[in-house]
Structures are given as C-alpha cells and as structure tokens.
Motif scaffolding. Structure first.
Motif, short mmCIF file in Angstrom:
data_model
loop_
_atom_site.label_atom_id
_atom_site.label_comp_id
_atom_site.label_asym_id
_atom_site.label_seq_id
_atom_site.Cartn_x
_atom_site.Cartn_y
_atom_site.Cartn_z
N MET A 114 0.67 -1.21 0.09
CA MET A 114 0.03 -0.09 0.03
C MET A 114 0.78 1.30 0.06
O MET A 114 0.59 2.12 -0.70
N GLN A 115 1.75 1.18 0.75
CA GLN A 115 2.84 2.34 0.69
C GLN A 115 3.48 2.63 -0.76
O GLN A 115 3.77 3.72 -1.13
N LYS A 116 3.88 1.39 -1.33
CA LYS A 116 4.47 1.53 -2.59
C LYS A 116 3.26 2.31 -3.60
O LYS A 116 3.65 3.08 -4.47
N LEU A 117 2.08 2.11 -3.55
CA LEU A 117 1.17 2.62 -4.23
C LEU A 117 0.70 4.08 -3.66
O LEU A 117 -0.17 4.85 -4.26
N GLY A 118 1.53 4.70 -2.66
CA GLY A 118 1.11 5.92 -2.01
C GLY A 118 -0.02 5.87 -1.18
O GLY A 118 -0.80 7.12 -1.23
N LYS A 119 -0.73 5.01 -0.69
CA LYS A 119 -2.00 4.77 0.02
C LYS A 119 -1.57 4.67 1.57
O LYS A 119 -0.51 3.69 1.81
N GLU A 120 -2.36 4.90 2.55
CA GLU A 120 -2.50 4.49 3.86
C GLU A 120 -2.82 3.33 4.08
O GLU A 120 -4.16 2.64 3.64
N PRO A 121 -2.16 2.20 4.69
CA PRO A 121 -2.68 0.84 4.96
C PRO A 121 -4.11 1.17 5.93
O PRO A 121 -4.00 1.72 7.04
N ASN A 122 -4.86 0.01 5.75
CA ASN A 122 -6.03 -0.14 6.64
C ASN A 122 -6.68 -1.38 6.45
O ASN A 122 -7.02 -1.82 5.76
N SER A 123 -6.86 -1.72 7.69
CA SER A 123 -7.06 -3.39 7.98
C SER A 123 -8.55 -3.47 7.49
O SER A 123 -9.10 -4.75 7.15
N LYS A 124 -9.54 -2.41 7.33
CA LYS A 124 -10.92 -2.72 6.89
C LYS A 124 -11.31 -2.09 5.82
O LYS A 124 -12.26 -2.30 5.08
N ASN A 125 -10.33 -1.20 5.04
CA ASN A 125 -10.73 -0.56 3.81
C ASN A 125 -9.48 -0.80 2.83
O ASN A 125 -8.54 0.00 2.85
N LEU A 126 -9.60 -1.42 1.83
CA LEU A 126 -8.57 -1.90 0.86
C LEU A 126 -8.81 -0.77 -0.46
O LEU A 126 -9.57 -1.13 -1.30
N ASP A 127 -8.38 0.57 -0.68
CA ASP A 127 -8.62 1.54 -1.46
C ASP A 127 -7.59 1.76 -2.62
O ASP A 127 -6.44 2.55 -2.08
N VAL A 128 -7.54 1.24 -3.50
CA VAL A 128 -6.56 1.25 -4.62
C VAL A 128 -7.29 2.12 -5.72
O VAL A 128 -6.79 1.73 -6.78
N ASN A 129 -8.14 2.74 -5.71
CA ASN A 129 -8.86 3.52 -6.62
C ASN A 129 -7.82 4.31 -7.44
O ASN A 129 -7.06 5.28 -6.81
N ASN A 130 -7.92 4.32 -8.79
CA ASN A 130 -7.06 4.91 -9.68
C ASN A 130 -5.55 5.10 -9.38
O ASN A 130 -5.05 6.17 -9.26
N CYS A 131 -5.07 3.92 -9.17
CA CYS A 131 -3.80 3.56 -8.97
C CYS A 131 -2.80 3.09 -10.09
O CYS A 131 -1.55 2.62 -10.05
N ALA A 132 -3.27 3.11 -11.29
CA ALA A 132 -2.99 2.52 -12.41
C ALA A 132 -2.07 1.01 -12.22
O ALA A 132 -0.97 1.08 -12.54
N LEU A 133 -3.01 0.18 -11.49
CA LEU A 133 -2.64 -1.11 -11.25
C LEU A 133 -2.23 -1.82 -12.52
O LEU A 133 -2.90 -1.83 -13.51
N SER A 134 -1.05 -2.86 -12.44
CA SER A 134 -0.81 -3.50 -13.49
C SER A 134 -1.42 -4.83 -13.17
O SER A 134 -1.94 -5.02 -11.86
N ALA A 135 -1.29 -5.90 -13.91
CA ALA A 135 -2.01 -7.25 -13.55
C ALA A 135 -1.29 -7.68 -12.25
O ALA A 135 -1.53 -8.47 -11.50
N ALA A 136 0.10 -7.54 -12.16
CA ALA A 136 0.82 -7.99 -11.37
C ALA A 136 0.52 -7.42 -9.79
O ALA A 136 0.33 -8.06 -8.90
N ASP A 137 0.34 -6.23 -9.89
CA ASP A 137 -0.40 -5.64 -8.64
C ASP A 137 -1.55 -6.21 -8.54
O ASP A 137 -1.73 -6.40 -7.13
N VAL A 138 -2.41 -6.54 -9.23
CA VAL A 138 -3.78 -7.20 -8.82
C VAL A 138 -3.38 -8.56 -8.06
O VAL A 138 -4.11 -9.00 -7.04
N THR A 139 -2.54 -9.26 -8.63
CA THR A 139 -2.28 -10.63 -8.07
C THR A 139 -1.68 -10.45 -6.91
O THR A 139 -1.89 -11.02 -5.88
N GLU A 140 -0.91 -9.37 -6.62
CA GLU A 140 -0.17 -9.11 -5.35
C GLU A 140 -1.26 -8.65 -4.24
O GLU A 140 -1.02 -9.09 -3.06
N LEU A 141 -1.93 -7.87 -4.55
CA LEU A 141 -3.10 -7.29 -3.72
C LEU A 141 -3.95 -8.69 -3.20
O LEU A 141 -4.33 -8.70 -2.07
N ALA A 142 -4.30 -9.43 -4.11
CA ALA A 142 -4.95 -10.77 -3.98
C ALA A 142 -4.34 -11.61 -2.70
O ALA A 142 -5.20 -12.06 -1.97
#
Length: 470
Positions: free
Chosen positions: A1-29
């Motif tokens: 989450m820090q890599k994506l410039g977002k604050e970590p939150n155990s209840k809310n996984l918000d990666v809205n408009n982060c230009a995710l790659s397919a690898a990022d999606v897998t990593e988030l999963a």
C-alpha cells in the motif's frame, strides 16, 4: 500500500485510480488472507483489473465480512463477471456493488445475476453505462425477488434497457425499501413510464427518482402520474430533458405540489414549462422544503418568471437556484428581489445566458451590501454579453462583499470576445478580499500583455491558489 502511495487500513483496501498492473492485482489478492476484518475493496479506475479479477475473487473467502466492492471502470470481461458471480456464494455480507462504466458487461449480466442467493443483503447496486441490453434488463428483473433489502438501484446511461423497463417495473414490488431509483438516459418510452408509475405504489420509501434525459417519455406523464403523488417521502425529482408536453404540464402542475417532502426539483430543458398556461411554477409555494430548483432552458416568459418569483417568497430553505438560458431574466431580475432577500440560505445562483444587463448586476451588488446573499458560494454570470463595461465595474466594486464566494464565472459566449476594460483592476482589487475564491472563469475576455502578467503573478503576490480559466 505504501508503494502505491496509500495509507494501510485493515478494513478498507482502497487502490482507486492507482494505475495497477496485472501483477499488482495478483499481489493485492495475496494480501486478503491477512485481512480478515476487511469490509471495503475499491479497485475502480484501474483498467488492468479487467481479465484478472479471478486472481482476487478466489481469495474472497478470507474476507467474509466484506460489505462494499467497487469495480467501476475496470474493463471487466465476461470471464470477470463469471468469477464475480461465483464469489457471490462466498461474500454473503456484501451490501454495496458498483460495476459502473464497464461496457463489456452488456449482454452478460446473467452470468452474475443467476448466482445471487435468496436473501442476498445487497442494499446498493450501480450498473451505470455498462451497455446493458434488454435481455440484461430481464435478468435484473428476475433477481429483484432475491435482494429484498435493495435501497439504491442505478441503471443510468444504458440506452437499450428501456425496452425491458416494463418487466423490471413489475418486479420492483419485491424491493419495497427502495430509496433511490436512477433511470437517467435509459431509453424509456411512454409505456415504460406507465409501467413505472404502477410500480410506484409499492415504493413508499422512495427518496430519489431520476428519469431525466428520456426524451421519448414526453406526452406520457398525462397518463402515468396516478401514483407519483403518493410518494410522501420523495426528496429528489429529476425530470430534466424529458420533452414534457403542455398536456403533461397540466397533470404535473397538480401532482408535483403534493410531494410534501420534496427538496430538489430539476425541470431544466423542457421548453413547454415556460409557455404552459398551467401554474406549476406558481404552485412551488406549496413545497417549503425545497432546497434546489433548476429551471434552466425552460423558455420562461415574463409571466411564468413572475409566477416563479412570487412562489420563491415561500421557499425559505432555498440553497440552489438555476435560471440559466432563460432570456426573460435579463432586465427583470428585480422581480426576484423579494425572494433573494428572504432566501438567507442560498449558496448557488446560476444566471448563465440570461440576457442580463448592468442594472441586474447593480441589483445583486445592492443585495449583498444590504447583508443579503451572505452565504453565496457559487455565482454563474457567464454568456451575458449585453453587460456593459460600466456594469462590470459596478459589480467588481461591490464583489468583495461575497466573503464566502468560492466560484465565479463571467465568461463570454464561445462565438465572441471582448477586451477587458477598466473593470479588470477593480476585479483584482476585489479578489484580495475574497479569501474563499478558488476558481474564476474568464473565457474569451481578451487580456492585454500587462493584464495577463498581473493575473499570472496574482497568486504568488497574494499567496493564493486561484485557478483562472481564461
């Protein structure tokens, strides 16, 4: 989450408009097994989610408290929709699902709907601009019986779903707690409106009804408003650009004033409102809770404008008034004088392309000097080319009184341009006394080189951050 410039939150996984790659999606999963308390996932505006959603859905059994899933504008494919449908058997607590702006969903909605279980807890379903077909509409109608808790249904900007609206309307009785129904630009026709009106008798909790930009329902209101008046909890009614006829106006004039809880009314771009002999605008006095009235481009004449002005005297909670594109306002703003004095809550006033003259601006200035319009935040005076330089000078000299003003637009029409006159210096002087102003529209005003330099250096000199739209 820090890599994506977002604050970590155990209840809310918000990666809205982060230009995710397919690898990022897998990593988030891969994070999901470590987030058992997760309640919200937002992957919106990440195109690479499309074709890769299964990498995430196979792990959703780890987050069985999930309540919100936002996947708008993710370029979802048929395979993604299938994977999402399979996941519905796992995420039994899901309350909000947003699939908007995924045009490939069109024709494939059944891959999702057939997986919904009876007693599903969905409260919000948004499928805006997904290229839905009439067949999708039928699939949607079938699931209304298994989502009895639905409160928000947004099908807007799906032009082909109107063909199945009668089928959907028949099953709306299965969601009696529905509070918001958005059918903006859905290709509704007169018979769709009739079916919808029949459904309204089952929707006593409805707070918002939007059937705007459905031009083919014009002429259908006269036969389809029997149950509209029964919506005692309705707070928002949007009928803009519906091609209402004079016959429609006769019925609407009787029905709309009965909506005792109404707070927002949008009738814009219906020319027959201005020429109709039926007194709808005058009867707005019976809706004292109105906070927003939009009647732009309604072909108002002086008589209908006078009726509106008189009714506005009885709207003490009015916050937004949009009269744009009604030429009769020019030179007649004084008719609104009494209402604008009493409307202590007014925050947005739109008078674009109203043929305003210098006297109208002088009236606005006088009102503010007398302590009225004190809460005004947005003022749109654009496309009023008839205002003389002297009128702009008077206005700018009194502009500093609008202490809460955050947006001001004085742009000219696209087909014209004028040199900034002596009022430019008065404008800059006033801006230094408007601490809340953040945006100033000045399109097609021609600035001299020295004026442009003064404007460019204004923010730096005054430690401000005004966006000048020139």
């Amino acid at each position: 989450m820090q890599k994506l410039g977002k604050e970590p939150n155990s209840k809310n996984l918000d990666v809205n408009n982060c230009a995710l790659s397919a690898a990022d999606v897998t990593e988030l999963a891969s994070l999901l097994p470590f987030l058992p308390e997760l309640e919200e996932i937002s992957l919106s505006w990440n195109g690479c989610v499309g074709g890769n959603l299964k990498a995430l859905t196979v792990h959703l059994h780890h987050v069985n408290l999930l309540k919100v899933l936002r996947l708008n504008n993710c370029r979802l494919t048929a395979e993604d929709v299938t994977s999402l449908g399979e996941a519905f058997e796992i995420v039994s607590q899901l309350e909000e699902l947003d699939l908007s702006w995924n045009t490939n969903i069109g024709g494939k909605l059944s891959l999702l709907t057939k997986k919904l279980q009876k007693g599903c807890k969905l409260k919000l379903l948004k499928i805006t601009d997904c290229n839905l077909t009439a067949k999708d509409g039928e699939s949607l109608a079938e699931i209304l019986s298994v989502i009895p808790n639905l409160e928000v249904l947004d099908l807007s900007i799906n032009k082909h779903i109107g063909c199945s609206m009668k089928v959907i309307a028949q099953d709306l009785k299965n969601v009696p707690g529905l509070k918001e129904l958005n059918l903006h630009m859905c290709g509704l026709k007169q018979d769709s409106l009739q079916g919808l009106d029949t459904a309204l008798q089952h929707l006593a909790e409805l707070r918002k009804l939007d059937v705007s930009c459905n031009k083919e329902i014009g002429g259908g209101f006269k036969d389809s408003t029997a149950h509209l008046a029964s919506l005692k909890n309705l707070e928002v009614l949007d009928l803009h650009q519906c091609c209402v006829t004079e016959e429609d106006m006769t019925v609407l004039s009787q029905v709309i004033p009965l909506l005792s809880s109404l707070q927002e009314l949008n009738l814009s771009s219906n020319k027959n409102i201005g020429v109709s002999s039926d007194p709808l605008l005058g009867r707005l006095r019976f809706l004292p809770k109105l906070k927003s009235v939009a009647i732009s481009n309604c072909g108002l004449g002086e008589e209908s404008f006078s009726s509106l002005a008189e009714a506005a005297l009885h709207l003490p909670e009015l916050e937004i008034l949009d009269l744009s594109w009604n030429k009769c306002v020019g030179g007649n703003l004084k008719l609104l004088l009494g209402a604008l004095k009493l409307a202590t809550e007014i925050q947005v006033l739109r008078l674009s392309s109203c043929n305003l003259v210098a006297e109208d601006l002088a009236l606005l200035t006088l009102l503010t000097q007398d302590g009225h319009l004190a809460r005004l935040r947005k003022l749109d005076l654009s496309y009023n080319n008839n205002i003389s330089d002297e009128g702009w000078v008077i206005f700018c000299q009194g502009l500093a009184v609008f202490k809460d003003l955050s947006e001001l637009d004085v742009s000219l029409r696209p087909s014209s341009c004028r040199d900034c006159g002596t009022w430019f210096s008065e404008l800059l002087a006033a801006l230094t006394k408007l601490p809340a102003l953040a945006e100033l529209g000045m399109q097609r005003w021609v600035l001299s080189e020295s004026q442009r330099k003064r404007l460019e250096s204004f923010n730096q000199d005054n430690k401000r951050n005004i966006r000048f739209d020139c």
